[in-house]
Design a protein around this motif. Structure first.
Motif, short mmCIF file in Angstrom:
data_model
loop_
_atom_site.label_atom_id
_atom_site.label_comp_id
_atom_site.label_asym_id
_atom_site.label_seq_id
_atom_site.Cartn_x
_atom_site.Cartn_y
_atom_site.Cartn_z
N UNK A 202 -43.87 -24.53 -1.38
CA UNK A 202 -45.24 -24.80 -0.92
C UNK A 202 -45.57 -26.28 -1.13
N UNK A 203 -45.23 -26.79 -2.31
CA UNK A 203 -45.57 -28.17 -2.65
C UNK A 203 -44.76 -29.15 -1.80
N UNK A 204 -43.48 -28.85 -1.59
CA UNK A 204 -42.63 -29.74 -0.79
C UNK A 204 -43.14 -29.79 0.64
N UNK A 205 -43.45 -28.63 1.21
CA UNK A 205 -43.90 -28.59 2.61
C UNK A 205 -45.27 -29.25 2.78
N UNK A 206 -46.11 -29.15 1.75
CA UNK A 206 -47.41 -29.83 1.79
C UNK A 206 -47.19 -31.34 1.84
N UNK A 207 -46.31 -31.86 0.97
CA UNK A 207 -46.05 -33.31 0.98
C UNK A 207 -45.44 -33.76 2.32
N UNK A 208 -44.51 -32.96 2.86
CA UNK A 208 -43.86 -33.35 4.12
C UNK A 208 -44.88 -33.35 5.27
N UNK A 209 -45.79 -32.38 5.27
CA UNK A 209 -46.83 -32.35 6.32
C UNK A 209 -47.78 -33.54 6.17
N UNK A 210 -48.11 -33.91 4.93
CA UNK A 210 -49.00 -35.06 4.73
C UNK A 210 -48.34 -36.36 5.17
N UNK A 211 -47.02 -36.45 4.99
CA UNK A 211 -46.31 -37.65 5.46
C UNK A 211 -46.41 -37.74 6.98
N UNK A 212 -46.36 -36.59 7.66
CA UNK A 212 -46.52 -36.59 9.12
C UNK A 212 -47.94 -37.01 9.50
#
Ligand code: NAD
Length: 341
Positions: free
Chosen positions: A316-326
Motif C-alpha cells: 500500500x505504501x509503495x504504491x502510494x509513493x509511486x502514484x504520487x511520483x506520477x
C-alpha cells in the motif's frame, strides 16, 4: 514476545509522539533513541527514561537491544535508514511517506523482502473512524459500486512556514497527499492507473519557502472509478483548525460524505479567535493520548505482538509513493501520466 522494545530514529516533533505512545502501551517500551543532533536525542531520552542514545542509525541498528525501530526522520530521509535497520533484522514502523523517489521505493522493498522483516508505514487515515466507517459501508454494499470520489487534505500555511524546518525539501503531496491518496485507494479498493495534475506556486515562495502551494489532481483507478484530490499548504492561518480533511465517495447506489474539520461538535471562542479543537486526529483524555494519529502507532505494537496483518501493507505504501511520483511528473509536464508500478 511479551514486551516490544522500540528504538526511534528522529527525536523531533513526531519522534516524541512515538516515544509517548510506546511508553504508554502496557506491552511496549522505548529503549533506544537516535538523532544526528545529540542534544535532541539526549533530551528525549531523559524525558522518557531511555538509556541507549545514538547519533548514528547504523550503530543503533547494529548494537541496540531493541526489537523494532520507528523511523521518524524528515520525509525524504527514510530510505537509507530503513534499509540499514532491515539489514539488522529489525521490524519497522516508518513514518509516511515510505520514500520520495522510485529508486528508494524499490531498494527498500527489496531489502524488506530479503531480510524478512515486518514493515508498516504510518498512513494513519485508515484508523480515522470516519474513513473506516465509510470503508465498512462500502464493503457492506450500501453504496453500490464506488464510482467517483473527492478527497481534500490541506494544512494552514504555518505548517510549511514554521512547523517544519524542512518543508522546502518535501511537498504537500508527501506530507499530506500521501494520506489523501492512500485513503482514496483504500475507499475505492483499487490502484491508481493514470493521473493528471495541475499545481501552482508563489504564495509560499513569497513567504520564503520554495515549494509548490497546491496540487489539484484527477485520478483514474484501474477499477474505472475516478477521483479528484486537493492537496494544499496555504489554507489561511486563521482557519479554525490546522488540517482541512474532507472526503466524498459516490457509488452507483449511494454516497458517503466525511468532514473531519468543520464538525461543529466543539468550538472554543475568545475575544481573539474561534477554534475548532481537534477531537479526532489527536487529543488527550485523562492524560492519555487519543485519536487516529496515535491509534495507528499503537496498532503497530499490537500487530507485532500478536503476529496479525497490519491494516496498511508495505505494498500500500509503495504504491502510494509511486502514484504520487506520477502526480508530480504530471504537474511538471502538464500531461496525463500512467503510474509505473
Ligand atoms: N503521522 C503523522 O501524523 C505525522 C505528523 C508529523 C510528522 N510526521 C512525519 O514524521 C517525520 C518526522 O517529522 P517531524 O515533524 O518529527 O520532523 P522534525 O524535523 O521535528 O524531526 C526530525 C528529526 O530527525 C532528525 N534526523 C534527520 N536526519 C537524521 C539521521 N540521518 N539520523 C538521525 N536523525 C536524523 C533531525 O535531527 C530531527 O530531530 C516526517 O516523515 C513527517 O512526515 C507524521
Amino acid at each position: 514476545m511479551n514486551e516490544l522494545r522500540m528504538g526511534i530514529v528522529g527525536a523531533g516533533i513526531w519522534g516524541e509522539t512515538h516515544a509517548s505512545i510506546y511508553n504508554e502501551h502496557p506491552f511496549a517500551r522505548t529503549v533506544a533513541i537516535c538523532d544526528k543532533d545529540r542534544s535532541r536525542a539526549e533530551a528525549l531520552a531523559a524525558k522518557f527514561g531511555v538509556e541507549e542514545v545514538y547519533t548514528d542509525y547504523r550503530e543503533m541498528a547494529a548494537k541496540s537491544s531493541c526489537d523494532a525501530i520507528a523511523i521518524v526522520t524528515p520525509d525524504f530521509l527514510h530510505a537509507d535508514i530503513a534499509i540499514a535497520c532491515a539489514e539488522a533484522k529489525k521490524d519497522l514502523l516508518i513514518e509516511k511517506p515510505l520514500a520520495t523517489t522510485r529508486d528508494d521505493v524499490y531498494r527498500m522493498m527489496d531489502a524488506f523482502d530479503k531480510n524478512k522483516v515486518r514493515v508498516m508505514v504510518d498512513l494513519h487515515n485508515r484508523w480515522n473512524p470516519t474513513v473506516n466507517t465509510a470503508k465498512q459501508l462500502i464493503e457492506a454494499g450500501d453504496l453500490g459500486t464506488p464510482y467517483s470520489a473527492y478527497g481534500r487534505l490541506n494544512d494552514i500555511k504555518w505548517v510549511a512556514t514554521d512547523m517544519l524546518s524542512w518543508s522546502a525539501q518535501s511537498s504537500i503531496l508527501w506530507f499530506l497527499g500521501s494520506h489523501c491518496l492512500d485513503t482514496l485507494r483504500f475507499l475505492m479498493n483499487s490502484e491508481v492507473e493514470r493521473v493528471y495534475s495541475v499545481s501552482r506556486e508563489g504564495v509560499l515562495k513569497d513567504l520564503g519557502v520554495d515549494v509548490p502551494d497546491m496540487y489539484l489532481t484527477t485520478l483514474e483507478f484501474k477499477s474505472g472509478a475516478i477521483a479528484q484530490m486537493e492537496s494544499g499548504w496555504i489554507t489561511p492561518n486563521a482557519n479554525t483548525c490546522i488540517n482541512d480533511i474532507k472526503f466524498t465517495v459516490l457509488g452507483t447506489e449511494g454516497m458517503v460524505n466525511i468532514d473531519c474539520s468543520s464538525h461543529n461538535m466543539i468550538q472554543a471562542v475568545t475575544d481573539k479567535k474561534v477554534v475548532t479543537p481537534d477531537i479526532i486526529v489527536r487529543n488527550k483524555v485523562d492524560g492519555k493520548v487519543k485519536g487516529f494519529a496515535y491509534e495507528s502507532i499503537r496498532s503497530f505494537v499490537d500487530r507485532i505482538l500478536d503476529g496479525k496483518e497490519f491494516l496498511v501493507t508495505k505494498e500500500d505504501a509503495a504504491n502510494t509513493s509511486l502514484a504520487l511520483l506520477a502526480v508530480m511528473e504530471s504537474a511538471k509536464t502538464r500531461e496525463p501520466v500512467v503510474v509505473k508500478y
